[in-house]
Scaffold this motif. Structure first.
Motif, mmCIF file in Angstrom:
data_model
loop_
_atom_site.group_PDB
_atom_site.id
_atom_site.type_symbol
_atom_site.label_atom_id
_atom_site.label_comp_id
_atom_site.label_asym_id
_atom_site.label_seq_id
_atom_site.Cartn_x
_atom_site.Cartn_y
_atom_site.Cartn_z
ATOM 1 N N ARG A 285 -16.206 -8.985 52.580
ATOM 2 C CA ARG A 285 -16.640 -9.145 54.010
ATOM 3 C C ARG A 285 -15.559 -9.561 54.999
ATOM 4 O O ARG A 285 -15.539 -9.026 56.093
ATOM 5 N N ASN A 286 -14.872 -10.744 54.557
ATOM 6 C CA ASN A 286 -13.857 -11.148 55.382
ATOM 7 C C ASN A 286 -12.812 -9.976 55.823
ATOM 8 O O ASN A 286 -12.403 -9.838 56.941
ATOM 9 N N LEU A 287 -12.140 -9.398 54.566
ATOM 10 C CA LEU A 287 -11.134 -8.401 54.861
ATOM 11 C C LEU A 287 -11.675 -7.136 55.469
ATOM 12 O O LEU A 287 -10.982 -6.742 56.442
ATOM 13 N N ASP A 288 -12.953 -6.734 55.490
ATOM 14 C CA ASP A 288 -13.595 -5.790 56.006
ATOM 15 C C ASP A 288 -13.548 -6.092 57.676
ATOM 16 O O ASP A 288 -13.194 -5.165 58.505
ATOM 17 N N GLN A 289 -13.988 -7.237 58.034
ATOM 18 C CA GLN A 289 -14.085 -7.528 59.389
ATOM 19 C C GLN A 289 -12.702 -7.472 60.168
ATOM 20 O O GLN A 289 -12.809 -7.424 61.348
ATOM 21 N N ARG A 290 -11.760 -7.780 59.312
ATOM 22 C CA ARG A 290 -10.539 -7.835 59.992
ATOM 23 C C ARG A 290 -9.665 -6.480 59.927
ATOM 24 O O ARG A 290 -8.671 -6.412 60.377
ATOM 25 N N ILE B 182 -8.758 -4.682 57.015
ATOM 26 C CA ILE B 182 -7.860 -4.651 56.234
ATOM 27 C C ILE B 182 -8.413 -3.394 55.183
ATOM 28 O O ILE B 182 -7.543 -2.636 54.871
ATOM 29 N N LEU B 183 -9.883 -3.112 55.085
ATOM 30 C CA LEU B 183 -10.081 -2.152 54.195
ATOM 31 C C LEU B 183 -9.859 -0.571 54.715
ATOM 32 O O LEU B 183 -10.089 0.252 53.977
ATOM 33 N N LYS B 184 -9.459 -0.517 55.925
ATOM 34 C CA LYS B 184 -8.950 0.834 56.461
ATOM 35 C C LYS B 184 -7.411 1.149 55.989
ATOM 36 O O LYS B 184 -7.008 2.270 56.498
ATOM 37 N N ILE B 185 -6.931 0.318 55.514
ATOM 38 C CA ILE B 185 -5.409 0.477 55.237
ATOM 39 C C ILE B 185 -5.294 0.986 53.874
ATOM 40 O O ILE B 185 -5.973 0.596 52.999
ATOM 41 N N GLN B 186 -4.341 1.882 53.650
ATOM 42 C CA GLN B 186 -4.102 2.524 52.290
ATOM 43 C C GLN B 186 -3.623 1.407 51.378
ATOM 44 O O GLN B 186 -2.971 0.526 51.842
ATOM 45 N N ASN B 187 -4.106 1.577 50.088
ATOM 46 C CA ASN B 187 -3.928 0.666 49.303
ATOM 47 C C ASN B 187 -4.685 -0.629 49.065
ATOM 48 O O ASN B 187 -4.376 -1.361 48.116
ATOM 49 N N SER B 188 -5.338 -1.118 50.084
ATOM 50 C CA SER B 188 -6.066 -2.170 50.043
ATOM 51 C C SER B 188 -7.161 -2.540 49.175
ATOM 52 O O SER B 188 -7.102 -3.450 48.489
ATOM 53 N N VAL B 189 -7.894 -1.381 48.677
ATOM 54 C CA VAL B 189 -8.885 -1.608 47.863
ATOM 55 C C VAL B 189 -8.153 -1.945 46.265
ATOM 56 O O VAL B 189 -8.684 -2.871 45.672
ATOM 57 N N ARG B 190 -7.163 -1.243 45.860
ATOM 58 C CA ARG B 190 -6.465 -1.379 44.540
ATOM 59 C C ARG B 190 -6.007 -2.949 44.787
ATOM 60 O O ARG B 190 -6.033 -3.367 43.832
ATOM 61 N N LEU B 191 -5.374 -3.256 45.923
ATOM 62 C CA LEU B 191 -4.726 -4.583 45.816
ATOM 63 C C LEU B 191 -5.738 -5.657 45.872
ATOM 64 O O LEU B 191 -5.660 -6.783 44.943
ATOM 65 N N ILE B 192 -6.984 -5.437 46.564
ATOM 66 C CA ILE B 192 -8.109 -6.500 46.493
ATOM 67 C C ILE B 192 -8.837 -6.767 44.860
ATOM 68 O O ILE B 192 -8.913 -7.648 44.461
ATOM 69 N N ALA B 193 -8.688 -5.277 44.566
ATOM 70 C CA ALA B 193 -9.271 -5.473 42.953
ATOM 71 C C ALA B 193 -8.476 -6.100 42.045
ATOM 72 O O ALA B 193 -8.817 -7.119 41.266
ATOM 73 N N GLU B 194 -7.285 -5.865 42.352
ATOM 74 C CA GLU B 194 -6.316 -6.664 41.410
ATOM 75 C C GLU B 194 -6.156 -8.158 41.684
ATOM 76 O O GLU B 194 -6.224 -8.919 40.637
ATOM 77 N N ALA B 195 -6.433 -8.571 42.800
ATOM 78 C CA ALA B 195 -6.522 -9.907 43.231
ATOM 79 C C ALA B 195 -7.776 -10.910 42.729
ATOM 80 O O ALA B 195 -7.708 -11.830 42.356
ATOM 81 N N LEU B 196 -8.916 -9.933 42.815
ATOM 82 C CA LEU B 196 -10.001 -10.554 42.361
ATOM 83 C C LEU B 196 -10.374 -10.305 40.769
ATOM 84 O O LEU B 196 -11.200 -10.974 40.353
ATOM 85 N N GLY B 197 -9.485 -9.395 40.086
ATOM 86 C CA GLY B 197 -9.579 -9.164 38.890
ATOM 87 C C GLY B 197 -10.780 -8.444 38.427
ATOM 88 O O GLY B 197 -11.489 -8.617 37.163
ATOM 89 N N VAL B 198 -11.467 -7.361 39.307
ATOM 90 C CA VAL B 198 -12.141 -6.612 39.151
ATOM 91 C C VAL B 198 -11.541 -5.159 39.239
ATOM 92 O O VAL B 198 -10.836 -5.150 39.593
ATOM 93 N N SER B 199 -12.517 -4.320 39.019
ATOM 94 C CA SER B 199 -12.338 -2.838 38.931
ATOM 95 C C SER B 199 -12.287 -2.234 40.454
ATOM 96 O O SER B 199 -13.133 -2.965 41.295
ATOM 97 N N ARG B 200 -11.775 -1.218 41.022
ATOM 98 C CA ARG B 200 -11.918 -0.748 42.272
ATOM 99 C C ARG B 200 -13.325 -0.320 42.412
ATOM 100 O O ARG B 200 -13.737 -0.450 43.639
ATOM 101 N N TYR B 201 -13.819 0.118 41.369
ATOM 102 C CA TYR B 201 -15.258 0.422 41.503
ATOM 103 C C TYR B 201 -16.379 -0.461 41.964
ATOM 104 O O TYR B 201 -17.242 -0.320 42.763
ATOM 105 N N SER B 202 -15.761 -1.704 41.531
ATOM 106 C CA SER B 202 -16.563 -2.923 42.028
ATOM 107 C C SER B 202 -16.476 -3.232 43.497
ATOM 108 O O SER B 202 -17.358 -3.622 44.334
#
Length: 213
Positions: free
Chosen positions: A173-178, A180-200
């Motif tokens: 939610r925080n990253l979306d409000q800022r 960040i989620l509109k930026i390329q590669n952001s979903v992959r990096l967030i998934a890696e940082a949180l230890g979950v899948s991109r699908y999640s």
């Protein structure tokens, strides 16, 4: 133990008030008031144009509430407005008993100019582009995104391995409000940082945006 004469204490207070006012310039009012004589309370004042007062002026309504309270108090970093449609002030007030007198040392900073600058900057920084593949000066490169993502994760104040779903949602939610989620590669990096899948992460995005899965 040597007792400092009351006049020397007030002289020092006056010097401190002047120093603060000169350091922070015309938008910073510093006022020393005697709460026991509300009809002519102001003892020393610098940049009095901020609230329209001078030496000998009465207490403003906000300060009158302190007259009934003779205990020493500290009110730090609060916001107030002296009159309707007047400037928004960032204030701090210290109430101390000096001798037999209840003295208020108050700093009032007029935030009008800073708020105007903030408004101008926010308007200037707004964009209407939804393109995810733009890379202006490397802004959306992984090396630039990682610290931003990590800062949002650290704000949860617990190890990632202890995160519950609500914690991961708060990060997304925080990253979306800022934006960040509109930026390329952001979903992959967030998934890696949180230890979950991109699908999640995509499901979290839908949830925080109130969309149906």
């Amino acid at each position: 133990m040597t007792t400092v004469p009351e006049k020397d204490v007030f002289a020092l207070i006056n010097q401190i008030a002047e120093a603060i006012a000169l350091t922070f310039d015309n938008d910073c009012e510093v006022c020393v008031s005697d709460l026991d004589t509300p009809e002519k309370a102001v003892l020393y004042i610098y940049n009095g144009h901020v609230t329209g007062r001078k030496v000998g002026s009465p207490l403003i309504e906000e300060a009158e509430a302190r007259v009934k309270n003779t205990d020493e108090n500290v009110y730090l970093n609060y916001k107030k407005q002296i009159k309707k449609n007047g400037p928004s002030l960032k204030s701090s007030t210290i109430v101390k008993k000096i001798g037999d007198r209840n003295i208020a040392f108050c700093i009032n900073y007029d935030c009008s100019h800073i708020e105007s600058i903030q408004y101008t900057l926010m308007n200037f920084l707004q964009t209407s582009s939804d393109q995810e593949d733009m890379d202006i000066l490397g802004i959306n490169t992984p090396s630039a995104l990682v610290p931003i993502i990590q800062a949002s994760i650290q704000a949860i104040n617990k190890p990632v391995q202890d995160f519950k779903k609500v914690d991961r949602l708060n990060v997304v939610r925080n990253l979306d409000q800022r934006g960040i989620l509109k930026i390329q590669n952001s979903v992959r990096l967030i998934a890696e940082a949180l230890g979950v899948s991109r699908y999640s992460i995509y499901n979290y995005i839908k949830e925080v945006r109130g969309e149906s899965r």
